[in-house]
Structures are given as structure tokens and as C-alpha cells.
Design an enzyme around this catalytic site. Structure first.
Site, PDB file in Angstrom:
ATOM      1  N   GLY A 228       0.799  -1.233   0.000  1.00  0.00           N
ATOM      2  CA  GLY A 228       0.000   0.000   0.000  1.00  0.00           C
ATOM      3  C   GLY A 228       0.823   1.271   0.000  1.00  0.00           C
ATOM      4  O   GLY A 228       0.327   2.326  -0.387  1.00  0.00           O
ATOM      5  N   GLU A 229       2.048   1.192   0.454  1.00  0.00           N
ATOM      6  CA  GLU A 229       2.871   2.403   0.482  1.00  0.00           C
ATOM      7  C   GLU A 229       3.928   2.397  -0.612  1.00  0.00           C
ATOM      8  O   GLU A 229       4.324   3.451  -1.100  1.00  0.00           O
ATOM      9  CB  GLU A 229       3.514   2.558   1.868  1.00  0.00           C
ATOM     10  CG  GLU A 229       2.437   2.666   2.932  1.00  0.00           C
ATOM     11  CD  GLU A 229       2.948   3.020   4.316  1.00  0.00           C
ATOM     12  OE1 GLU A 229       2.160   3.570   5.092  1.00  0.00           O
ATOM     13  OE2 GLU A 229       4.122   2.740   4.636  1.00  0.00           O
TER      14      GLU A 229
END
Ligand code: FAD
Ligand code: SF4
Ligand code: FES
Ligand code: FES
Lengths: 734, 316, 169
Positions: free
Chosen positions: A694-695
Site C-alpha cells: 500500500g505504500e
């Protein structure tokens, strides 16, 4: 379950459910407006009163006096809570500034009161009648002015502010090709769509908070600490969260004020922070000034790499660790990094999606582009020449997996990188100057203990309970997939319940550690449940299979639900980690490609194409993983082109404190986004063999845009965001 | 938001008497600007007069070949009207460049003209602002001013007018029809509707107390190529840094009005004589006397470059 | 206080309200239709989008009392988890959302956008003002720009809408 040796084959590897593009199981609720967010529990505590927050009008100083008389006599008023009448309040472990200010004020829009009334309209009107006289004090609000006086922050364990390997100054000075450049990134806001909101109800000295929070256990603890309650007396419920991005990792004012308001009003109270207060009241990603020095031989091999970063924060605040990735991403024998922290009286700086790497990669990956150009190398080739399969600070410590170069090469092929003209400013399409840019993506994979409880009923339904949260990440779905795979049932037979402090403590949502760790916790609990099922059914063979709702060993096959025929079976366990993250560096890698146009007259920048290639362990669900990545790419476009909390350096606050002033990308800014996930399983990371995603999708995007702007125009902008005013004076005549 | 009483009126006479009998009344049309400001108590009317029942929602031809646009015609309807699209493309374009689809469905012709500045200090009631609180000072001066005016500003206020539609109206020489509480009606040339800030930035228009806009009239079409270029960081749903509305005739003559740079739509008729000589000449004249801040000085070259692009585009 | 009655999702609702109550708060706090979201309360995000009289508007910037006799459709009125509207189903299929908070607004907007294109209403990116607007990706993106999605689901949302538009055409 302790995970201390590399994963071998396990039931997840069947990949009957895991790894499949699966629609979100919470999708029908969310798309029909039936998912219940924090402010929306009308039936639970009946008829809550409404709280409205008053924010401080100064950045630093004291409240000289407060006059509540007019507010108190306003229609519908039930209570007003200020620091003066709130009773003694502690400060949460994860908070820097206190959440209810007064008499001292630590930052602009710090909450100074909550006004509770029968209706929202009454509370809002009465809040305007709270009269506060301040004695303002002089503060420091300018990072560039504070740079020289910035101090070395204290280290934490392995995280030390300064690192050195070899002889950086000497090697840099003697490098035939050098770069010494300074980049800046601005303060940024999470700007999640759901405002911070909480509803509080007391029963005696027991508090229930329906809230919007990423980290249930941290926040339960901090509620207890702040209000001086035993932790057992605090219950948090947060099943749906309208975005967080790090802004809801912590206890914030909405929850504290709802609780205090409810206590004072003697009835349930709900509080949603008004949008114009959010930007200064809550946390933000701090601005950085970053100096990067790279020295290389003519062969394109880096011999020296140095990265220093300055950021600011309130007293006791932490620095933005923007140099993190530079310790790991590229080879080079001589290295240094340094963090410096200036005391600023701006609002509290704290984690926002990919703290450290997001701003760090914004700078480093422009520097790499600049360096490639100086060396006359293609930027992909330059990165490939400096690839390292081991931690460059500790060469005996390999990466568990590292497919950076593969990401770049595969992406180049898909994107048509060979059509890029390396000479900037040469590609034109009508009124647009066209440019392509590339950047590496990099973010560490973090291992966190995570627990879950799994229950089986006689109908064969598996229910998972964990305090894990779904902030849009897809936790509901991948957890259901994990349980379905482990217990051999179809997805429809799994119920997932999240975000409740009465459930086992999970890793929570943050640092892209949620998916891998929370599913591993569910895996651990399922292993226990499988054992319980086997025992209950009298299977003693190790060769037991859980498939299609049946438990099978040899030629005996029994419906799974039968194990619960005389009562539910439940199992609880956590995943805990050994030393694998010490012996092996676990990181995720990727490559971002961008094509954009720069209007030859106005220098407006519009993105045309985007591609991200990611190597991040096993992809548990390609649908939700893609969403995480395109969402991060979108945030990266914002970071590159528009997002900036504009600081009023005289009065010390973020001026553009609403969603019209703080611009984030809209539909029109974002073209179709392409994503590729490389086939990868990482046995060092967990039994799921997955890592975070997600990052990763955010780290490097902005630099790819910056590099594309350079390719389009020949103008190198080192101060984000890259807005047209920074290009205009250097643009060619239209 | 302070409490208020609410009434919906169905005739201009009723609107007039409502205004007369309530000293602190305001008209509400789409409400998209007024309610925004009321929530922050920047506007604090004690009585709201809902004018949506007045029936001013038609676009009708005038006897001299123009169009009369009812004050309540929604921005979407106005932009989509076939006559406007054909003969006043500049107006359609300007409207469509503003706000969002949802807001344009509510926003009205009169409300759009009378929307207030987006100066962030005006919006933050903790800050001094002469426009919001006369005599309190101007927090923007010396502060964050990237959005602010570069010309026609004063020591009291450097705000800009945010309307896109008004730029087109100005270039089209629209006139505003009003009715006063005493029943008198008048025509106000659009050039005279908005004021420069001077020492009284809180007085934004030449409308008098309780004066109701009933319609806006466009003179007969002037032909030419109509272009509206709005320059902004974000591709949509953002106010203009600078916008240029132009009507360019085949011989290179025409009209130009500029948004995002002043307290009112900025048009200098004399500068238009330079149009055949190109953007530089026009801009030099148009921006004569400009006094930008360090942060917004870029708007000067942006106006010139954008105008240049517009004139190039007009040539085809 | 004032009274107002309007139809919500086909049902006539009579309310006694503070005049200050926005349509958004009337729906959320009084009718407990919390599918319509409050993201900013100032017209800056689109989360509160509902369809009134066939047109999409931001329900946070309009007073409930101004809607006497009108017809309001909210996300709850478009479909249910069991019987989703085609646009809702397409959002699920294309993963056109993440946290879900902007989603009801996106979906109401998307439904209205297709009607707007059909009705021939031009947009900022329409090439020829005098021709009927086409249903292109650029048109959709411009028209949807009043609905902010901080999760960044835009690319998938565009695909969901395109699929529904194709099916309808
Ligand atoms: C997030 C956001 C973005 C926006 N972006 C843009 C943009 O890019 N470009 C742009 O141009 N605009 C933009 N707008 C502003 C929008 O166009 C205005 O809010 C709208 O046009 C106002 O019209 P209304 O009918 O809603 O006015 P209202 O809010 O009803 O009224 C505004 C003012 O006009 C007065 N008034 C209304 N009708 C009359 C009348 N008939 N006679 C006398 N007085 C009257 C009211 O008393 C009030 O003072 C944006 C707004 C928002 C919230
Ligand atoms: S520029 Fe005008 S509107 Fe802005 S703070 Fe100054 S006086 Fe107020
Ligand atoms: S809540 Fe209405 S636009 Fe944001
Ligand atoms: S899905 Fe989270 S804001 Fe759009």
C-alpha cells in the site's frame, strides 16, 4: 505461532482462494450506503447529543481568559468542556501535542473547547459564542530559517540519526562525477475523505467509543491513559474507516472530546471534526529540506552516497526520516545519512502514508535522474549498475527478495521507454511538451505481531475476529480469503469482523504492514482451529486436508461443520516473528513510469500515462492490491503537482485549511493507470509469503513526475510541488 | 451559523417588502456561496429570502437581438442553452470551467456574479480581514498571496473576484437588471457592478441595500472566435490562477477580459486596440500599474503567455 | 423551526426542522439515511451528492426547507446490497472504491453524469459546443471531478462508469 524459520509449503500455497482477483466482500455495503462509519450509529447509543470543537486562534501562547457565558446560555446547550473543567488529563503515548489545549496553546487550531448541544446546528452556533482571549507568544514557523539551528534528534534502537560507512567525504571529493543538490518537500495533509469522528457513551466508568481509527489497540491504550481509566474500561469500535493514510493511527481530539463531552452531558455525544479545522488540528507530513550528494566513477558505479534531511516538529516530536531508503537502495562503498530536527511551533508532524520513504524518494529519485544524465547513462541503466542484492551497510545481510531491476526492465518494455528522447524539451504534441520519467519504488516490509480468533459453527461457517482495521485496504476481503483457504471453505462461508477492541490485538493498519501481518495472524489462528477440528473429529493423521467444506484424511471425509455439531469451536493465536528480519533485509520494490504534457504557454502539467511495476511478495488479491497501488500513484501525482500546506510564517499556521485550498487530485488529473505485479513469494516474510504494497505504490511516483517534467521541458525543479509558477520563467517562448 | 427565519417569496414585490421589513435579510438563490459563508459566520443574516420562486429562470430574446437571462437561470442550464452555445460560446465555456457539475446545477446567474472572494484569510475568522471585519486589517498582505490580486488592489485588500462567468459577461458587455425595494428598476453595465477594494473592501458591488438582480442581458452577438482559457494547478474543480476570456474577430481585433488578477473582472478597453499587435502589447497595456507580490508576480507573465496562446488558437 | 416535506427514495417524508438544517443533515441526522456522506460540509468534495429532481447537487450547500415538494434520490434509493443498481454493481466489479466514504457520492454523480451526457449538456472538455457531447474517458473524468476520492480509485471508477454506459448505449 512463532515464525522464525523460512516458510515451507503450507495450505496457503494451494492458492484456491488466495491470489485470485476477488471483489471486496464489503463492496455491496459500501456501494449502497449501508456501511456504518463512526458518526452513523444512530441506534446504538440512543439520541446522542452533538459536540462541536472550538480551535485555538493562535499558534503559540496562552489562553488569558475564556468567557463561556454567552455560549452557555445559547439555545440547546448541554455542556461545554474546556481544559479548565475537564479534570486531569494525561497525554497518549502516541501524541506529541495534547489534544485539549489550555491554558498553554501548542499549535494553531488545537482544540480548546467542545460545545455540546441537542442539535448539530445549536452546537455549531454556540461554539461561535465561546470567547477566548489569548496571550500570543513568539513562535518559530519557518523550517528554512530553523535549518541551521536544527539539532540531532535522539536515536531509537537501530534508528540512529547519523549513519556512516567507509569514508564518504573523501570518496565524494575524489569522485570524477558528482552531484550535490538540495531538494525540498512541503508539509502535506492526509485529507482523508471521512473527517475524524467519534461517538462516545459511558456506562458508569466504562466508555464505548465508536470511532474511525487505524490502530485499535494503540488508541484504546491512549484513550485510557488520557482519561485516566483502566484499559479494560475502554471499548473501541471501528469497523469502517473512511480513509486514514496515517492520520488516524492515533487518538485524536474528536474521540477525547466526545468522551469528555459525554461525561459532562451525561449522555452519548458525537463529534466530527469540521473540515476547516482538520488541517491544523490533526497531524500532517512534515516538510523536509534534503541535501543529496552522489559521487560516481565514469563507469556509472556509485562510490559515495550521502543524504541529509532537515525537518521540524513540536518539542518531543520526531523527525521525518527521509533518509531511510538511502541506506538500502543503491550500492556504494562510502555512505552517510543524517537527520536533523528543528523545533517548530507548527501543528504536530507525524506519519503519513510511507513516512520517511515517501518524501525521501521524492528527492533521491530526482537525484538519481540528475546523476544518470551527468554520466550520460539511461536512468534505468544507471540504477541497474548500482543494484545491490545485499544491505550495503552490512554486506553479509542479503535482501530476502529484490527484483528492482526486473521491475524497471519489464516496465520499460510495457511502457515503451525506448521511445523517450533522452534530450529534454524535444518532444511536442500540439501545445504540449511531452516528457517521460522513471523512478524506483522502495519501501521496507515491517513485521508486527498480529492476533486473531477464528470460530467454526455447525453450519460450517467460519467467523474471524481481530481488531485489524480496513481503511480501504481490503482487509475484510484478504482476511476472508485467508480463512477460506485455510479452512477449505468458499468465501461465502467466511464472516469477518474487524475493528473492535474486544477482539484479539492485530498489527493494525499502518506502514504497509497490515495485510501481511494480519493475514498471518489469521493463518496462525486457523492452524490452531484445524488442529481443534482434527482432534474433535478424531483424525490423527498428519495428512489431513481441508477442502470444499470437507475434512478428509485417507478415505474418510467429514463435513467441516460437524466438528462444531455439539458447540462452536474457537481458536485464537498470534503470529510472532523471530530473527528473519535481522538476518535478511525485507523490502518491497517497484518502478514507476510516467508520461505527461507541459503546456508550452502556461506550463500547466497534465499526466497522460502511468505505470507501476511492483515486486512485493505474494499478491493476496490482485484486485485490492491494484487499488492500493493506483491510489498511491494518485497521491503521488498530488505530491508532485499540487499538494502543499502553505505556511503563514508570521502567525504559524497552514493557511489553505480546507479542501478547496488544499488541492488533491481530482478525476480529471488521473489517466488510466496500469499496474503489473511480478510473480514473487517471500518465504522470509511470513507464512503468507506476502509483503506490503500500500505504500510502495507511493514511493517514487512524484520523482517520476518530476523527471518527466524535466524530460519535457529541460527545467529541473527541486522544490515540490512542481507548480507552473516554478517553470514559467524558464519556459521557452510559446 | 446564526439562527434565521426563512421565507420563500413568489413575487418581486413580496421580495421587496420582505427586505424592507427585515433589516438584516439576505436573498438566497442556489445557496452555494451564501451557506458556505454562513456556516463560518462570515455571513450572518437573521432572515433569508428564498428567491427561487420568482420565476426568473428563463432565457428570452430581447428586441435588439440579444438575450435576457433570468437571475435564477442555473449555471448548467445557461451553459447548455443552444443559443448561448452558438452565439456566446465564451459564456458557455467560462461557466463550464467553473466549480463542479453539482455546484453548477444549483448556482444561479445572479448568485455567481455576487459570490465573494476565496481569499483564505477572509475564510478564517481568526484572522484580521478588512473585507469581513472592516478596519481589522488585512492578513493576506505579507502572508500567503499566491492567489491574490496583482492589479487594482489597495493597502486595505488584495483579494480577487473568483467568478469565471463574470469574466465572460464582462467581455460580452452584459448589463444587469435590478429591482430596488422601492420598486424602481435599473440597468447596471457589468463594468460598473463590481468595485475595486479601495478603503472599503467590504463594499463589493454598486448594488444598494435590498436591491434584487432580476436578469442579466447580453447585447446582440458580435460573432468572432470565443475562447476561455482557465489556468490552474489542478485540472478541474479549482479556481483560476489566471483566466483569459477573449473574442477575436477575423481581422485580429476583439475583446479581452482577465480573471484571477483583480477584485473585479479585469478589462481595459483601450488595451484591446493592441490586439492585432499580439499578446505582449495587449498585456503591457492591460497590466499597466500592476503591483504583484513576490509570490504572485508570475501571474503577469502568465497573463501574457495565456493571452498569446489564446490569440494563436483564435487564428486557427 | 420550520416544517418541510419532500419525497426521499419514493417515500414522502415530513420533517420539523431548524431552518439551518442542510438537506445533508436532514438526510443523515433526521432520516438516518447515512449513505450520503459529509466530507467537508462546504461544497468542496462531493461526498454529499444526491439527486434532486433528476439533477445531482451537493446536499451540504442547500437548506432542507428549500426543498418543499421535491424529489430526492439518495444512494439508498438506487439499490440495496441484495439488489444493486447497475452502477453500484459495476463499482464493486471494478473495485471503484477503497475506504468507501466518497463512494455513494461518486455513484450518485456517475448515474447523473450519464443522463447529463444523454441530455446533451456540454462540459469543459467538450470539443465542439454545438455538437452533442460524446461519452469519452476525458468527458467522464471532467464531469466526475466534483467528486474527490482521496483513496485514488479514479482509474477504476472510470472503468466502472464506462462499462455501465456501454451497457446502456
Ligand atoms: C468548492 C467550490 C468551488 C467553486 N469553484 C468555482 C469556480 O471555479 N469558478 C466560479 O466562478 N465559481 C466557483 N464556485 C462558486 C460558485 O460558482 C458560486 O457559489 C455560485 O455561483 C453562487 O451562486 P448561488 O446561486 O448558489 O448563490 P447564493 O449562494 O445563493 O448567493 C450568493 C450571493 O448572491 C446573493 N444573491 C443571490 N441571488 C440574488 C439576486 N437575485 N439578487 C441579489 N442578490 C442575490 C445572495 O444574497 C448572496 O449574497 C465554487 C464554489 C464552491 C463551493
Ligand atoms: S485580501 Fe481582502 S479578503 Fe483577504 S484578508 Fe485581506 S482584506 Fe480580507
Ligand atoms: S460534504 Fe458536501 S461537498 Fe463535501
Ligand atoms: S474510496 Fe476512499 S475516498 Fe474514495
Amino acid at each position: 505461532m512463532k515464525f522464525d524459520t523460512p516458510a515451507t509449503t503450507n495450505p496457503i500455497d494451494q492458492l484456491k482462494v488466495i491470489g485470485h482477483a476477488t471483489s471486496r466482500i464489503d463492496g455491496p455495503l459500501k456501494t449502497t450506503g449501508r456501511a456504518t462509519y463512526a458518526y452513523e450509529w444512530h441506534d446504538r447509543p440512543a439520541s446522542p447529543a452533538y459536540g462541536y470543537i472550538v480551535g485555538a486562534a493562535i499558534a503559540k501562547g496562552r489562553i488569558a481568559s475564556m468567557d463561556l457565558s454567552r455560549a452557555r446560555s445559547a439555545p440547546g446547550i448541554i455542556a461545554i468542556v474546556t481544559a479548565e473543567n475537564a479534570g486531569k488529563l494525561g497525554k497518549g503515548n502516541y501524541n506529541t501535542a495534547k489534544l485539549l489545549g489550555g491554558p498553554d496553546i501548542d499549535h494553531y487550531h488545537q482544540a480548546v473547547a467542545v460545545v455540546v448541544a441537542e442539535t448539530f446546528e445549536q452546537a455549531r452556533a454556540a461554539a461561535q459564542l465561546v470567547k477566548v482571549d489569548y496571550a500570543a507568544a513568539k513562535g518559530s514557523f519557518d523550517l528554512s530559517a530553523g535549518r541551521d539551528g536544527a539539532a540531532k534528534p535522539p536515536g531509537r534502537g537501530d534508528d540512529q540519526p547519523d549513519t556512516t560507512v567507509g569514508d564518504f567525504p573523501g570518496a565524494f571529493a575524489s569522485s570524477p562525477v558528482q552531484l550535490d543538490a538540495t531538494y525540498t518537500t512541503p508539509d502535506q495533509a492526509h485529507a482523508m475523505m471521512e473527517p475524524h469522528a467519534s461517538m462516545a457513551a459511558w456506562e458508569g466508568d466504562k466508555l464505548t467509543l465508536w470511532t474511525s481509527n487505524q490502530m485499535i489497540a494503540w488508541t484504546t491504550g491512549d484513550v485510557a491513559k488520557t482519561l485516566g481509566l483502566p484499559k479494560e474500561n475502554v471499548r473501541l469500535i471501528s469497523p469502517f474507516i473512511g480513509g486514514g493514510f496515517g492520520g488516524k493511527l492515533f487518538l485524536r481530539a474528536d474521540a477525547v472530546l466526545a468522551a469528555l463531552g459525554a461525561r459532562a452531558a451525561n449522555r452519548p455525544v458525537k463529534v466530527a471534526m469540521q473540515r476547516p479545522l482538520m488541517f491544523n488540528n490533526t497531524t500532517h507530513r512534515p516538510a523536509t529540506i534534503q541535501r543529496i550528494r552522489i559521487g560516481a566513477g565514469r563507469d556509472g558505479k556509485i562510490t559515495a552516497i550521502g543524504h541529509e534531511s532537515w525537518s521540524g516538529n513540536l518539542p518531543e516530536g520526531r523527525p521525518e526520516t527521509a533518509v531511510q531508503q538511502t541506506r538500502l537502495l543503491y550500492a556504494g562503498e562510502n555512505r552517510m545519512t543524517a537527520l536533523r530536527l528543528a523545533m517548530l511551533d507548527l501543528p504536530e508532524g507525524n506519519a503519513m502514508r510511507a513516512p520517511g520513504e515517501a518524501p525521501g524518494m521524492m528527492a533521491l529519485e530526482i537525484a538519481m535522474d540528475e546523476m544518470a544524465e551527468r554520466l550520460g547513462l539511461d536512468p534505468i541503466e544507471f540504477r541497474a549498475r548500482n543494484d545491490t542484492q545485499v544491505d550495503p551497510e552490512h554486506p553479509n545481510r542479503p535482501f530476502s527478495q529484490r527484483q528492482l531491476v526486473e521491475c524497471m526492465r519489464i516496465g520499460a518494455e510495457r511502457f515503451g521507454w525506448n521511445k523517450r528522447n533522452a534530450e529534454p524539451g524535444k518532444q511536442r504534441d500540439g501545445r504540449w511538451l511531452i516528457g517521460m520519467g522513471v523512478a524506483a519504488a522502495f519501501r521496507n516490509n515491517l513485521l508486527m505481531k498480529s492476533g486473531a480468533r477464528v470460530r467454526l459453527d455447525r453450519g460450517g461457517t467460519v467467523t474471524v475476529e481481530t481488531d485489524m482495521t480496513d481503511i480501504g485496504t481490503g482487509s475484510y476481503t484478504i482476511i476472508a480469503q485467508t480463512a477460506a483457504e485455510m479452512m477449505g471453505v468458499p468465501l461465502e462461508k467466511v464472516v469477518v469482523r474487524l475493528g473492535d477492541s474486544s477482539f484479539p490485538v492485530s498489527a493494525g493498519s499502518g506502514g504497509q504492514f497490515g495485510a501481511n501481518n494480519s493475514t498471518s495472524g489469521v493463518y496462525a489462528a486457523c492452524v490452531k482451529l484445524r488442529e481443534a477440528v482434527a482432534q474433535k473429529l478424531g483424525f490423527n493423521s498428519a495428512e489431513i486436508a481441508f477442502t470444499d467444506g470437507q475434512v478428509t484424511a485417507g478415505n474418510r471425509s467429514v463435513p467441516l461443520g460437524q466438528a462444531a455439531s455439539d458447540g462452536e469451536l474457537a481458536a485464537e493465536d498470534s503470529i510472532e516473528y523471530g530473527d528473519l528480519a535481522k538476518t535478511h533485509q525485507q523490502s518491497t520494490f517497484g518502478a514507476h513510469f510516467v508520461e505527461l504534457g507541459v503546456d508550452v504557454a502556461t506550463a500547466e502539467i497534465r499526466v497522460r500515462r502511468m505505470l507501476a511495476v511492483c515486486a512485493a511478495g505474494r499478491i493476496l488479491n490482485p484486485t485490492t492490491a491494484r487499488s492500493q497501488v493506483i491510489g498511491a500513484m494518485t497521491m503521488g501525482v498530488g505530491a508532485a503537482l499540487m499538494e502543499e500546506l502553505a505556511v503563514d510564517k508570521r502567525s504559524g499556521f497552514f493557511v489553505n485549511h480546507d479542501l478547496a485550498g488544499y488541492e488533491v487530485p481530482v478525476h480529471a488529473d488521473i489517466p488510466h493507470q496500469d499496474t503489473i505485479f511480478l510473480d514473487e513469494t517471500d518465504p522470509m516474510s511470513s507464512p503468507m509469503k506476502a509483503k506490503g504494497i500500500g505504500e510502495l505504490g507511493l514511493c517514487g511516483v512524484a520523482a517520476a513526475l518530476a523527471n518527466a517534467v524535466y524530460n519535457a521541458t529541460g527545467i529541473r525543479v527541486r522544490e515540490y510541488p512542481i507548480t507552473l509558477d516554478k517553470l514559467l520563467h524558464r519556459m521557452p517562448d510559446a | 451559523m446564526k439562527s434565521f427565519t426563512y421565507e420563500k417569496v413568489s413575487s418581486p414585490a413580496a421580495a421587496a417588502s420582505a427586505v424592507v421589513s427585515n433589516s438584516n435579510a439576505k436573498f438566497i438563490a442556489g445557496g452555494t456561496n451564501l451557506l458556505d459563508l454562513m456556516k463560518l459566520e462570515i455571513e450572518t443574516p437573521s432572515h433569508l429570502i428564498d428567491v427561487n420562486g420568482l420565476g426568473f429562470d428563463k432565457i428570452e430574446p430581447t428586441s435588439d437581438g440579444g438575450l435576457r437571462i433570468g437571475a435564477l437561470v442555473r449555471n448548467t442550464a445557461l451553459a447548455a442553452d443552444a443559443r448561448i452555445r452558438r452565439d456566446y460560446g465564451l459564456l458557455s465555456r467560462a461557466l463550464l470551467a467553473g466549480a463542479s457539475g453539482q455546484l453548477r446545477n444549483k448556482a444561479t446567474t445572479a448568485g455567481n456574479l455576487l459570490q465573494r472572494t476565496r481569499c483564505p484569510y477572509f475564510y478564517d475568522t481568526n484572522q484580521p480581514c478588512n473585507k469581513r471585519n472592516p478596519g481589522s486589517g488585512c492578513a493576506a498582505i505579507g502572508g500567503v498571496t499566491r492567489q491574490h490580486a496583482v492589479i487594482g488592489a489597495s493597502d486595505a485588500c488584495i483579494a480577487t473576484h473568483p467568478s469565471d462567468m463574470a469574466i465572460a459577461m464582462r467581455a460580452l458587455d452584459a448589463t444587469v437588471q435590478t429591482a430596488r425595494p422601492d420598486g424602481s428598476i435599473r440597468d447596471i453595465p457589468i463594468a460598473d457592478l463590481h468595485r475595486l477594494p479601495g478603503d472599503t473592501p467590504h463594499i463589493e458591488t454598486t448594488l444598494t441595500s435590498g436591491e434584487l438582480i432580476t436578469s442579466v442581458t447580453l447585447p446582440k452577438p458580435v460573432g468572432g472566435t470565443h475562447i476561455y482559457r482557465k489556468v490552474r494547478d489542478r485540472a478541474s474543480y479549482a479556481f483560476a490562477l489566471v483566466s483569459v476570456g477573449a473574442i477575436v474577430q477575423r481581422d485580429g481585433t476583439g475583446r479581452v477580459a482577465v480573471g484571477g488578477i483583480a477584485h473585479k473582472p479585469w478589462r481595459v478597453e483601450a488595451a484591446e486596440a493592441e490586439m492585432p499587435h499580439g499578446a505582449k502589447a495587449v498585456a503591457a497595456h492591460l497590466l499597466e500599474g500592476a503591483s504583484p507580490t513576490k509570490e504572485n508576480a508570475f501571474k503577469l507573465s502568465l497573463v501574457e503567455r495565456t493571452l498569446g496562446a489564446v490569440l494563436t488558437e483564435a487564428k486557427g | 423551526m420550520a416544517t418541510v416535506s419532500f419525497s426521499v427514495n419514493g417515500e414522502v417524508r415530513a420533517l420539523k426542522l431548524d431552518t439551518r438544517t442542510t438537506l445533508l443533515d436532514a438526510l443523515r441526522e433526521h432520516l438516518h439515511l447515512t449513505g450520503t456522506k459529509k466530507g467537508c460540509d462546504h461544497g468542496q468534495c462531493g461526498a454529499c451528492t444526491v439527486i434532486v429532481g433528476g439533477q445531482r447537487i451537493n446536499s451540504c450547500l442547500t437548506l432542507a426547507v428549500m426543498h418543499e415538494g421535491e424529489t430526492v434520490t439518495t444512494i439508498e434509493g438506487l439499490g440495496t446490497p441484495e439488489h444493486m443498481h447497475p452502477m453500484q454493481a459495476a463499482f464493486v466489479k471494478h473495485d471503484g472504491f477503497q475506504c468507501g466514504y466518497c463512494t455513494p457520492g461518486q455513484i450518485c454523480s456517475a448515474v447523473a453524469v450519464l443522463d447529463e451526457i444523454k441530455a446533451g449538456i456540454p462540459s469543459h472538455v467538450t470539443g465542439d459546443l454545438n455538437a452533442a457531447p460524446q461519452l469519452t474517458n476525458t468527458e467522464l473524468r471532467e464531469r466526475m471531478s466534483g467528486n474527490i476520492c482521496r483513496c485514488g480509485a479514479y482509474s477504476n471508477i472510470a472503468e466502472a462508469i464506462t462499462e455501465v454506459a456501454g451497457r446502456r448505449a
